[in-house]
Design a protein around this motif. Structure first.
Motif, PDB file in Angstrom:
ATOM      1  N   LEU A  62       0.838  -1.198   0.000  1.00 11.82           N
ATOM      2  CA  LEU A  62       0.000   0.000   0.000  1.00 11.82           C
ATOM      3  C   LEU A  62       0.874   1.250   0.000  1.00 11.82           C
ATOM      4  O   LEU A  62       0.567   2.232  -0.694  1.00 11.82           O
ATOM      5  N   THR A  63       1.949   1.219   0.745  1.00 13.22           N
ATOM      6  CA  THR A  63       2.866   2.360   0.775  1.00 13.22           C
ATOM      7  C   THR A  63       3.442   2.624  -0.612  1.00 13.22           C
ATOM      8  O   THR A  63       3.564   3.781  -1.044  1.00 13.22           O
ATOM      9  N   ALA A  64       3.785   1.568  -1.334  1.00  9.82           N
ATOM     10  CA  ALA A  64       4.278   1.735  -2.704  1.00  9.82           C
ATOM     11  C   ALA A  64       3.193   2.298  -3.613  1.00  9.82           C
ATOM     12  O   ALA A  64       3.444   3.187  -4.435  1.00  9.82           O
ATOM     13  N   ALA A  65       1.965   1.797  -3.461  1.00 12.81           N
ATOM     14  CA  ALA A  65       0.860   2.283  -4.289  1.00 12.81           C
ATOM     15  C   ALA A  65       0.529   3.737  -3.980  1.00 12.81           C
ATOM     16  O   ALA A  65       0.122   4.498  -4.874  1.00 12.81           O
ATOM     17  N   GLU A  66       0.691   4.135  -2.735  1.00 14.60           N
ATOM     18  CA  GLU A  66       0.437   5.527  -2.372  1.00 14.60           C
ATOM     19  C   GLU A  66       1.394   6.476  -3.092  1.00 14.60           C
ATOM     20  O   GLU A  66       1.029   7.607  -3.419  1.00 14.60           O
ATOM     21  N   ARG A  67       2.585   6.012  -3.348  1.00  9.75           N
ATOM     22  CA  ARG A  67       3.573   6.864  -4.013  1.00  9.75           C
ATOM     23  C   ARG A  67       3.512   6.744  -5.534  1.00  9.75           C
ATOM     24  O   ARG A  67       3.624   7.745  -6.244  1.00  9.75           O
ATOM     25  N   TYR A  68       3.339   5.532  -6.038  1.00 11.16           N
ATOM     26  CA  TYR A  68       3.454   5.306  -7.477  1.00 11.16           C
ATOM     27  C   TYR A  68       2.113   5.049  -8.174  1.00 11.16           C
ATOM     28  O   TYR A  68       2.064   5.000  -9.405  1.00 11.16           O
ATOM     29  N   GLY A  69       1.050   4.835  -7.418  1.00  9.78           N
ATOM     30  CA  GLY A  69      -0.248   4.617  -8.026  1.00  9.78           C
ATOM     31  C   GLY A  69      -0.249   3.440  -8.975  1.00  9.78           C
ATOM     32  O   GLY A  69       0.356   2.404  -8.716  1.00  9.78           O
ATOM     33  N   ARG A  70      -0.911   3.607 -10.123  1.00 10.07           N
ATOM     34  CA  ARG A  70      -1.060   2.496 -11.062  1.00 10.07           C
ATOM     35  C   ARG A  70       0.243   2.171 -11.788  1.00 10.07           C
ATOM     36  O   ARG A  70       0.303   1.213 -12.558  1.00 10.07           O
ATOM     37  N   HIS A  71       1.301   2.945 -11.543  1.00 14.54           N
ATOM     38  CA  HIS A  71       2.592   2.668 -12.171  1.00 14.54           C
ATOM     39  C   HIS A  71       3.422   1.655 -11.374  1.00 14.54           C
ATOM     40  O   HIS A  71       4.522   1.289 -11.793  1.00 14.54           O
ATOM     41  N   VAL A  72       2.924   1.220 -10.236  1.00 12.29           N
ATOM     42  CA  VAL A  72       3.672   0.261  -9.434  1.00 12.29           C
ATOM     43  C   VAL A  72       3.862  -1.027 -10.239  1.00 12.29           C
ATOM     44  O   VAL A  72       2.980  -1.465 -10.966  1.00 12.29           O
ATOM     45  N   ASN A  73       5.061  -1.622 -10.134  1.00 10.67           N
ATOM     46  CA  ASN A  73       5.363  -2.852 -10.863  1.00 10.67           C
ATOM     47  C   ASN A  73       6.310  -3.715 -10.039  1.00 10.67           C
ATOM     48  O   ASN A  73       6.658  -3.366  -8.903  1.00 10.67           O
ATOM     49  N   ALA A  74       6.725  -4.838 -10.611  1.00 10.61           N
ATOM     50  CA  ALA A  74       7.555  -5.781  -9.862  1.00 10.61           C
ATOM     51  C   ALA A  74       8.882  -5.165  -9.445  1.00 10.61           C
ATOM     52  O   ALA A  74       9.397  -5.453  -8.361  1.00 10.61           O
ATOM     53  N   SER A  75       9.454  -4.325 -10.283  1.00 11.10           N
ATOM     54  CA  SER A  75      10.724  -3.688  -9.947  1.00 11.10           C
ATOM     55  C   SER A  75      10.572  -2.782  -8.726  1.00 11.10           C
ATOM     56  O   SER A  75      11.386  -2.826  -7.798  1.00 11.10           O
ATOM     57  N   ILE A  76       9.532  -1.967  -8.715  1.00 12.08           N
ATOM     58  CA  ILE A  76       9.286  -1.083  -7.576  1.00 12.08           C
ATOM     59  C   ILE A  76       8.994  -1.899  -6.323  1.00 12.08           C
ATOM     60  O   ILE A  76       9.532  -1.630  -5.241  1.00 12.08           O
TER      61      ILE A  76
END
Length: 518
Positions: A62-76
């Motif tokens: 969720l923390t990653a999604a809060e920062r990157y939104g729909r751009h979150v991927n396996a690398s992130i």
């Protein structure tokens, strides 16, 4: 179908509350191969619920999604995994070790990972369902990105199945339809699918839960319930011991059995899942979240919610690093954070924020995995973006690395592994796929860059056309001669550029020298 803010919030709250309930219920029985006789919590909860990794790992996502939104991927997600997830056991630790060694997903989840088919990623599926309610085709794409950080094969299929089912549960409540929707997103003959079908068959045949448990286990024997036991003790159970770490299929089968044998009763269902043994906190927690989504928090029995008092506890999050993860202390806090991210995650087409906040959910047949059967090499200008479907993603070898850019996607195919030797040239294939977002015919340039001592065995530069025809690709095979290279680690760069575009897109492939046989 439009899901109101109030209904959506109730279902998200139900997801996390149900997850918490099932995890707490099942935790004391984790790793035991036996039929349990559980009907309620067995712990002293006067000081609050004990921590459980099934829920808190998703707070990192969720923390990653809060920062990157729909751009979150396996690398992130892999970077967040290295920074904020503390456990180093089995698949978690192997995934970390591979990431540290420069192996990108999906290789990080597959290479030398004996537990790649285990339960550690299907327990993380709820966050993607909550961020893509009633949009299983979206939820499963992020579930796949999540899974390949530290799993592959059946482990990944397990998370995709659960994410699809859970996302659809925001729009559909019938258990049989939800199970079928989940199955539509994974290969029909994979072990996860077989165990799910075996649970359904056993219930329909009128078998008791104990008999269903044996049928499911025999379909794809796991090992989670025999940890720390001798071979003799394990054999005495009368249940086959499978390959170490092959645990996701039967445990997902157990949670489906719990759902069916619970016959609509929340407490009876989660207890039935836990009573099957094995990875009980995972089965109880995942089933609890599904039932929580279907009925919402408002339908969860107070008998089960009151002892936990809305509280959650964590155990696997590194909170000592600067700029780290804010950990919510309650289900309510966690729910509200998810709801803040959803509009940015879904976008204006699937989240109506005018005059209030409502989510547009698919319904009926649209919840099933879409069948993409476009004719090859047809003009795709103005048509669908050429991104790999979930079926194509799951069919890729775990030794194919993906790199996404605005105009194109790059696949680096390592072949049958990551090793190289001095005795024979090392081949690998690079494929460039037009994402069909710029709607132009392009010329693609590829240039190979090697470390000192390594040299190309064949061409080092290629120029080829990259069309907008649907499914069109530009690809070539590079060949590296490492006979005079002395290092143990061979890192090569392929620089990819598109004529008339300003962005260069270099990608790296990492090969390890094969250990000599004794």
């Amino acid at each position: 179908m439009k899901l109101s803010y109030e209904a959506y919030r109730d279902k998200v709250m139900g997801c996390w509350a149900g997850k918490n309930i099932g995890g707490v219920l099942g935790a004391p029985f984790e790793g035991r191969r036996r039929m349990n006789d559980v009907s309620f919590y067995t712990q002293d909860l006067s000081a609050g619920p004990p921590p459980n990794d099934d829920l808190d790992l998703q707070i990192v996502w969720l923390t990653a999604a809060e920062r990157y939104g729909r751009h979150v991927n396996a690398s992130i997600l892999g970077e967040y995994w290295l920074s904020y997830v503390t456990p180093n056991w089995v698949e978690y630790g192997t995934g970390k070790a591979n990431l540290v060694n420069g192996l990108v997903p999906p290789m990080s989840g597959h290479f030398l990972n004996q537990y790649r088919n285990s339960c550690g990623c299907f327990i993380r599926s709820e966050i993607w369902a909550c961020l893509a309610p009633g949009q299983p085709d979206i939820a499963v794409r992020y579930a796949y990105e999540d899974a390949i950080v530290d799993h592959s094969g059946e482990g990944a299929f397990g998370e995709i199945f659960c994410a699809a089912l859970e996302s659809a549960a925001f729009a559909e409540s019938d258990a049989r339809k939800l199970i079928d929707i989940g199955l539509s997103y994974i290969p029909a003959e994979c072990a996860v699918a077989r165990c799910v079908k075996k649970a359904v068959e056993s219930y329909d045949a009128g078998l008791c839960l104990a008999e269903a448990r044996l049928k499911i286990h025999s379909e794809a024997p796991g090992t989670f319930g025999v940890q720390g036991r001798t071979v003799a003790d394990s054999a005495a159970e009368g249940m086959e011991v499978g390959a170490p770490g092959f645990d996701a299929p039967e445990n997902i089968g157990f949670l489906i059995a719990g759902w069916l044998y619970g016959e609509g009763d929340f407490g009876k269902s989660v207890c039935a899942a836990v009573n099957c043994g094995e990875d009980t906190d995972c089965t109880g927690a995942t089933l609890g979240s599904i039932l929580g989504i279907v009925g919402g928090a408002s339908a969860l029995p107070e008998k089960w919610t009151a002892p936990l008092d809305d509280k959650i506890a964590t155990m696997c999050i590194n909170m000592t690093s600067w700029g780290g993860v804010w950990v919510p202390k309650t289900v309510t806090e966690l729910t509200d954070r998810v709801l803040r991210v959803t509009p940015l995650f879904l976008g204006i087409h699937d989240c109506d924020i005018l005059g209030g906040y409502a989510v547009n959910c698919k319904e009926g047949a649209a919840l099933y995995c879409p069948k993409e059967d476009y004719l090859p090499r047809m003009n795709a200008a103005g048509g669908p973006p050429r991104e790999l479907s979930v079926g194509e993603l799951t069919a890729l070898s775990p030794y194919v690395a993906r790199f996404a850019f605005p105009t194109h996607t790059v696949l680096v195919d390592y072949g049958d592994g990551i090793f190289f030797t001095s005795d024979e040239p090392r081949r690998f294939k690079v494929t460039v796929i037009n994402n069909n977002t710029m709607l132009q015919q392009m010329w693609c340039e590829m240039k190979l860059y090697l470390p000192a001592g390594a040299k190309p065995a064949g061409g080092a530069e290629f120029s080829m056309q990259l069309n907008t025809l649907f499914g069109d690709r530009a690809e070539t095979v590079f060949c590296v001669d490492a006979s005079e290279y002395g290092g143990s680690r061979l890192e090569v760069i392929v620089d990819i550029s598109l004529a008339g575009r300003h962005t260069d897109t270099p990608v790296k492939a990492v090969f390890l020298r094969r250990p000599r046989e004794a």
